[in-house]
Design a protein around this motif. Structure first.
Motif, PDB file in Angstrom:
ATOM      1  N   PHE A 191      -0.763   6.755   7.527  1.00 16.05           N
ATOM      2  CA  PHE A 191       0.132   5.699   7.998  1.00 16.05           C
ATOM      3  C   PHE A 191      -0.087   5.420   9.487  1.00 16.05           C
ATOM      4  CE2 PHE A 191       3.453   2.831   8.362  1.00 16.05           C
ATOM      5  CZ  PHE A 191       4.491   3.256   9.167  1.00 16.05           C
ATOM      6  N   GLN A 208      -0.053  11.801   4.338  1.00 13.42           N
ATOM      7  CA  GLN A 208       0.524  10.457   4.362  1.00 13.42           C
ATOM      8  C   GLN A 208       0.814  10.027   5.802  1.00 13.42           C
ATOM      9  OE1 GLN A 208       3.281   9.035   1.351  1.00 13.42           O
ATOM     10  NE2 GLN A 208       3.313  11.086   0.409  1.00 13.42           N
ATOM     11  N   ALA A 209       1.302  10.954   6.585  1.00 18.09           N
ATOM     12  CA  ALA A 209       1.583  10.639   7.988  1.00 18.09           C
ATOM     13  C   ALA A 209       0.308  10.230   8.705  1.00 18.09           C
ATOM     14  CB  ALA A 209       2.235  11.836   8.684  1.00 18.09           C
ATOM     15  N   VAL A 229      -1.116  10.270  19.480  1.00 20.03           N
ATOM     16  CA  VAL A 229      -1.502   8.859  19.669  1.00 20.03           C
ATOM     17  C   VAL A 229      -1.449   8.507  21.150  1.00 20.03           C
ATOM     18  CG1 VAL A 229      -0.867   6.465  19.195  1.00 20.03           C
ATOM     19  CG2 VAL A 229      -0.757   8.172  17.378  1.00 20.03           C
ATOM     20  N   ARG A 280       2.308  13.885  14.087  1.00 20.46           N
ATOM     21  CA  ARG A 280       1.086  13.066  14.161  1.00 20.46           C
ATOM     22  C   ARG A 280       1.141  12.082  15.324  1.00 20.46           C
ATOM     23  NH1 ARG A 280      -2.649  10.552  15.154  1.00 20.46           N
ATOM     24  NH2 ARG A 280      -4.100   9.412  13.800  1.00 20.46           N
ATOM     25  N   LEU A 281       2.301  11.551  15.594  1.00 10.11           N
ATOM     26  CA  LEU A 281       2.438  10.551  16.660  1.00 10.11           C
ATOM     27  C   LEU A 281       2.252  11.159  18.040  1.00 10.11           C
ATOM     28  CD1 LEU A 281       5.416   8.490  15.195  1.00 10.11           C
ATOM     29  CD2 LEU A 281       3.155   7.589  15.728  1.00 10.11           C
ATOM     30  N   TYR A 305       3.487  -0.900   3.800  1.00  8.85           N
ATOM     31  CA  TYR A 305       3.072   0.500   3.649  1.00  8.85           C
ATOM     32  C   TYR A 305       4.241   1.338   3.168  1.00  8.85           C
ATOM     33  CZ  TYR A 305      -0.897  -1.042   6.474  1.00  8.85           C
ATOM     34  OH  TYR A 305      -1.999  -1.710   6.942  1.00  8.85           O
ATOM     35  N   GLY A 306       3.959   2.235   2.233  1.00 10.67           N
ATOM     36  CA  GLY A 306       4.997   3.104   1.716  1.00 10.67           C
ATOM     37  C   GLY A 306       4.567   4.549   1.721  1.00 10.67           C
ATOM     38  N   LEU A 307       5.480   5.411   2.156  1.00 12.93           N
ATOM     39  CA  LEU A 307       5.241   6.848   2.114  1.00 12.93           C
ATOM     40  C   LEU A 307       6.258   7.415   1.131  1.00 12.93           C
ATOM     41  CD1 LEU A 307       4.776   5.736   5.222  1.00 12.93           C
ATOM     42  CD2 LEU A 307       4.312   8.144   5.642  1.00 12.93           C
ATOM     43  N   VAL A 308       5.758   7.872  -0.015  1.00  7.45           N
ATOM     44  CA  VAL A 308       6.640   8.382  -1.054  1.00  7.45           C
ATOM     45  C   VAL A 308       6.788   9.881  -0.862  1.00  7.45           C
ATOM     46  CG1 VAL A 308       7.050   8.560  -3.522  1.00  7.45           C
ATOM     47  CG2 VAL A 308       5.830   6.577  -2.608  1.00  7.45           C
ATOM     48  N   GLY A 309       7.964  10.278  -0.461  1.00  3.86           N
ATOM     49  CA  GLY A 309       8.176  11.700  -0.227  1.00  3.86           C
ATOM     50  C   GLY A 309       9.531  11.949   0.373  1.00  3.86           C
ATOM     51  N   ALA A 346       6.428  15.336   9.876  1.00  6.15           N
ATOM     52  CA  ALA A 346       4.966  15.171   9.876  1.00  6.15           C
ATOM     53  C   ALA A 346       4.570  13.945  10.700  1.00  6.15           C
ATOM     54  CB  ALA A 346       4.455  15.040   8.444  1.00  6.15           C
ATOM     55  N   LEU A 347       5.339  12.878  10.581  1.00  4.34           N
ATOM     56  CA  LEU A 347       5.055  11.666  11.365  1.00  4.34           C
ATOM     57  C   LEU A 347       5.229  11.933  12.853  1.00  4.34           C
ATOM     58  CD1 LEU A 347       6.701   8.764   9.314  1.00  4.34           C
ATOM     59  CD2 LEU A 347       4.301   8.923   9.989  1.00  4.34           C
ATOM     60  N   ALA A 402       2.823  15.409   2.872  1.00  2.00           N
ATOM     61  CA  ALA A 402       3.529  14.690   3.942  1.00  2.00           C
ATOM     62  C   ALA A 402       2.601  14.483   5.134  1.00  2.00           C
ATOM     63  CB  ALA A 402       4.778  15.466   4.349  1.00  2.00           C
ATOM     64  N   GLU A 408      10.547  16.092   5.028  1.00  2.00           N
ATOM     65  CA  GLU A 408       9.180  16.593   5.228  1.00  2.00           C
ATOM     66  C   GLU A 408       8.315  15.526   5.911  1.00  2.00           C
ATOM     67  OE1 GLU A 408       9.292  19.172   1.058  1.00  2.00           O
ATOM     68  OE2 GLU A 408       7.629  17.823   1.441  1.00  2.00           O
ATOM     69  N   VAL A 409       8.476  14.295   5.482  1.00  2.00           N
ATOM     70  CA  VAL A 409       7.596  13.230   5.996  1.00  2.00           C
ATOM     71  C   VAL A 409       7.880  12.910   7.465  1.00  2.00           C
ATOM     72  CG1 VAL A 409       6.952  10.805   5.738  1.00  2.00           C
ATOM     73  CG2 VAL A 409       7.288  12.226   3.705  1.00  2.00           C
ATOM     74  N   LEU A 432      10.386   0.281  10.128  1.00  2.00           N
ATOM     75  CA  LEU A 432      10.125   1.459   9.300  1.00  2.00           C
ATOM     76  C   LEU A 432      11.454   1.955   8.773  1.00  2.00           C
ATOM     77  CD1 LEU A 432       8.465   3.787   8.164  1.00  2.00           C
ATOM     78  CD2 LEU A 432       8.483   4.859  10.437  1.00  2.00           C
ATOM     79  N   LEU A 441       0.263   0.465  17.266  1.00  2.00           N
ATOM     80  CA  LEU A 441       0.201   1.646  18.129  1.00  2.00           C
ATOM     81  C   LEU A 441      -1.120   1.673  18.862  1.00  2.00           C
ATOM     82  CD1 LEU A 441       1.538   4.463  15.774  1.00  2.00           C
ATOM     83  CD2 LEU A 441       2.780   3.254  17.580  1.00  2.00           C
ATOM     84  N   ILE A 463       0.854  -1.191   0.000  1.00  2.00           N
ATOM     85  CA  ILE A 463       0.000   0.000   0.000  1.00  2.00           C
ATOM     86  C   ILE A 463       0.883   1.232   0.000  1.00  2.00           C
ATOM     87  CG2 ILE A 463      -1.672   1.340   1.332  1.00  2.00           C
ATOM     88  CD1 ILE A 463      -2.720  -1.367   2.426  1.00  2.00           C
ATOM     89  N   LEU A 464       0.745   2.071  -1.050  1.00  2.00           N
ATOM     90  CA  LEU A 464       1.504   3.323  -1.128  1.00  2.00           C
ATOM     91  C   LEU A 464       0.548   4.472  -0.849  1.00  2.00           C
ATOM     92  CD1 LEU A 464       3.903   3.065  -4.223  1.00  2.00           C
ATOM     93  CD2 LEU A 464       4.425   2.812  -1.815  1.00  2.00           C
ATOM     94  N   PHE A 465       0.887   5.274   0.128  1.00  2.00           N
ATOM     95  CA  PHE A 465       0.032   6.416   0.451  1.00  2.00           C
ATOM     96  C   PHE A 465       0.301   7.562  -0.522  1.00  2.00           C
ATOM     97  CE2 PHE A 465      -1.697   4.469   4.049  1.00  2.00           C
ATOM     98  CZ  PHE A 465      -0.695   3.879   4.810  1.00  2.00           C
ATOM     99  N   LEU A 520       7.820   6.768  18.315  1.00  2.00           N
ATOM    100  CA  LEU A 520       7.238   5.428  18.119  1.00  2.00           C
ATOM    101  C   LEU A 520       7.529   4.500  19.279  1.00  2.00           C
ATOM    102  CD1 LEU A 520       8.049   4.618  14.377  1.00  2.00           C
ATOM    103  CD2 LEU A 520       5.773   4.547  15.401  1.00  2.00           C
ATOM    104  N   ALA A 543       7.447  -1.002   6.594  1.00  2.00           N
ATOM    105  CA  ALA A 543       7.018   0.271   6.017  1.00  2.00           C
ATOM    106  C   ALA A 543       8.260   1.048   5.614  1.00  2.00           C
ATOM    107  CB  ALA A 543       6.189   1.073   7.019  1.00  2.00           C
TER     108      ALA A 543
END
Lengths: 68, 315
Positions: free
Chosen positions: A56, A52-53, B315, B311-312, B295-299, B307-308, A49, B303-304, B258, A66, A43-45, B223, B279
Motif C-alpha cells: 500500500f 499489505q502495508a 518513507v 512502514r511509513l 486500494y483495500g487492505l483486508v485485515g 504495520a502501516l 499485515a 495488526e494492519v 484512508l 507520499l 485493488i485489494l492487497f 501520514l 483506501a
C-alpha cells in the motif's frame, strides 16, 4: 393497537387551491437523478499485515501522495 | 456585460470559485467579479484578482463582522444589482448555506445549495448535487433570469488560474444585521478543518474502544493526515462533532482518504466520494467501503495499522 385504529380513520386530502395557495412557478428543473458512477481501481492487497502495508505504501508513493 | 459574481467568507474557497467561475463564465459570455466583505476584505482583493476576478467589490463595513447571514445577503444583493450579476456563486460553507437562499430570495432568483459539480451545457449552467441521502447525483438547472449556486469548497481548483484585471470598487452599502453578537468564545475541544485537509484518516466503529483511537492518531501522524470519523464515534463522544465526515458533517475532497474500521455506509462515504484516492482497512472483505475504494487492505486494523505506521517510518 393505536396504529391499527389510526389506519381506519378518515383521511382529509387538500389541494393547494383548497387552502388558498397558488402553486409557485418551478424554478428548478431536474435534468437527471442517477446513482453516481465511481471510477475506482478496486485493488485489494493480500498477504500478512506487513506485506499489505508495504504494498500500500509503495502504491501511495507511485501515486505521488507520499514521498513528494 | 453581465457577470458571474463570486463570494465566500473563506478566501481559499473564494479563490477556487473565482478560478472555476472564470472558465464557466467564458463559456457563457459572462465576466467574473468577486466580493470581499468584513475585516481584512481589502487585503483579499489582490488574491481574488490573481485567481481571475476582473472586478473586486470590497466593503469592510462593521455590519459584516462575523459575516451574519442577513447582512451579508443584503450586501451581496446590492452588489449583484450594481454589478449586473446573472449568476452568483456563494461558497457552500456553513455560513454560505445560510446566506445563499436569503440572497436568492432578495434577487428573486432560484437557488441550488451543496453543489459539487457545475458544467456549461447548451448555454446554461447545470449543477450537480447529492440527493436521496447521497444515493444519487441530481443534475439541475435554474429557470430564473438570475441564478444563485452555493458551491462546495474544492469543487474547483486554482491551479492554472489566470489573473484578472482586479479593479477594486468600494460601494456604499446599506446593510444592518438583526443579529447582535452577545459573546464570542473559543470553541472547547479540538477544532479541525476537514474541508481543506489534503490527507484524511477516517476512523469508524471497527475500533473497539475510545482509547484505541490512539492507533488512528499514530497513523495520521505518520501520514501527515488529519483524523475524521463516522457520525457514530461522535455520537459516542469519542471524537468531537467537527470531525464527522458525511451527510451530517464535512464533505471532503482530499488527495487521500484512508478509512480504518469504517464499513462504508453511504451516510459517511458521501463525504469522501470526491477524494482523488480512497483506501480502506477492514477485516470484512465484503465491507461496502471496498466497493468504492482504489486500494483495500483486508485485515484486522489492530495488526494492519501498526504495520502501516512502521512502514511509513522509512518513507
Amino acid at each position: 393497537m393505536q396504529i391499527m385504529k389510526a389506519k381506519s380513520k378518515p383521511l382529509q386530502v387538500w389541494s393547494l387551491a383548497d387552502i388558498g395557495i397558488e402553486a409557485p412557478a418551478q424554478v428548478r428543473e431536474v435534468v437527471s437523478n442517477l446513482a453516481e458512477e465511481q471510477d475506482r481501481k478496486h485493488i485489494l492487497f493480500e498477504g500478512t499485515a506487513a506485506e499489505q502495508a508495504d504494498a500500500f505504501v509503495d502504491a501511495l508513493i507511485r501515486e505521488g501522495v507520499l514521498g513528494r | 456585460m453581465a457577470v458571474l459574481l463570486v463570494y465566500s467568507e473563506k478566501i481559499e474557497t473564494a479563490r477556487e470559485l473565482v478560478a472555476g467561475g472564470k472558465e464557466l463564465g467564458a463559456a457563457l459570455g459572462l465576466g467574473v467579479s468577486a466580493v470581499a466583505l468584513g475585516p481584512g476584505a481589502a487585503a483579499a482583493a489582490s488574491e481574488l484578482a490573481a485567481a481571475g476576478a476582473d472586478t473586486v467589490y470590497v466593503s469592510e463595513d462593521a455590519a459584516f463582522e462575523g459575516w451574519p447571514a442577513d447582512a451579508v445577503a443584503a450586501g451581496l444583493a446590492q452588489i449583484a444589482d450594481l454589478a449586473g450579476a446573472a449568476v452568483v456563486f456563494v461558497g457552500s460553507t456553513r455560513r454560505g448555506k445560510e446566506t445563499a437562499p436569503r440572497l436568492a430570495q432578495k434577487l428573486g432568483a432560484g437557488c441550488v445549495t451543496d453543489v459539487n459539480g457545475l458544467a456549461a451545457e447548451g448555454g446554461e449552467l447545470v449543477a450537480a448535487r447529492y440527493a436521496f441521502g447521497g444515493a444519487t447525483v441530481a443534475r439541475e438547472k435554474l429557470t430564473t433570469p438570475v441564478k444563485v449556486f452555493a458551491v462546495m469548497p474544492k469543487t474547483f481548483s486554482v491551479e492554472g488560474a489566470t489573473a484578472g484585471a482586479g479593479k477594486v470598487e468600494s460601494p456604499t452599502l446599506n446593510v444592518e444585521s438583526r443579529v447582535t453578537v452577545v459573546d464570542r468564545r473559543a470553541k472547547e475541544g479540538d477544532h479541525v478543518n476537514l474541508d481543506a485537509a489534503p490527507l484524511i484518516v477516517g476512523v469508524g466503529r471497527g475500533f473497539n474502544a475510545r482509547e484505541d483511537l490512539a492507533l488512528g492518531d499514530q497513523l495520521a501522524a505518520a501520514l501527515g493526515a488529519v483524523v475524521g470519523c463516522t457520525k457514530s464515534l461522535a455520537d459516542f463522544e469519542w471524537l468531537g462533532e467537527d470531525r464527522i465526515i458525511g451527510l451530517s458533517g464535512a464533505k471532503t475532497a482530499p488527495d487521500l482518504y484512508l478509512g480504518v474500521g469504517v464499513s462504508g455506509q453511504i451516510q459517511h462515504t458521501v463525504g469522501v466520494a470526491g477524494a482523488k484516492l480512497i483506501a480502506a482497512v477492514n477485516k470484512d472483505k465484503e465491507a461496502p467501503i471496498f466497493a468504492m475504494a482504489d486500494y483495500g487492505l483486508v485485515g484486522d486494523l489492530y495488526e494492519v495499522v501498526p504495520a502501516l505506521v512502521e512502514r511509513l517510518k522509512s518513507v
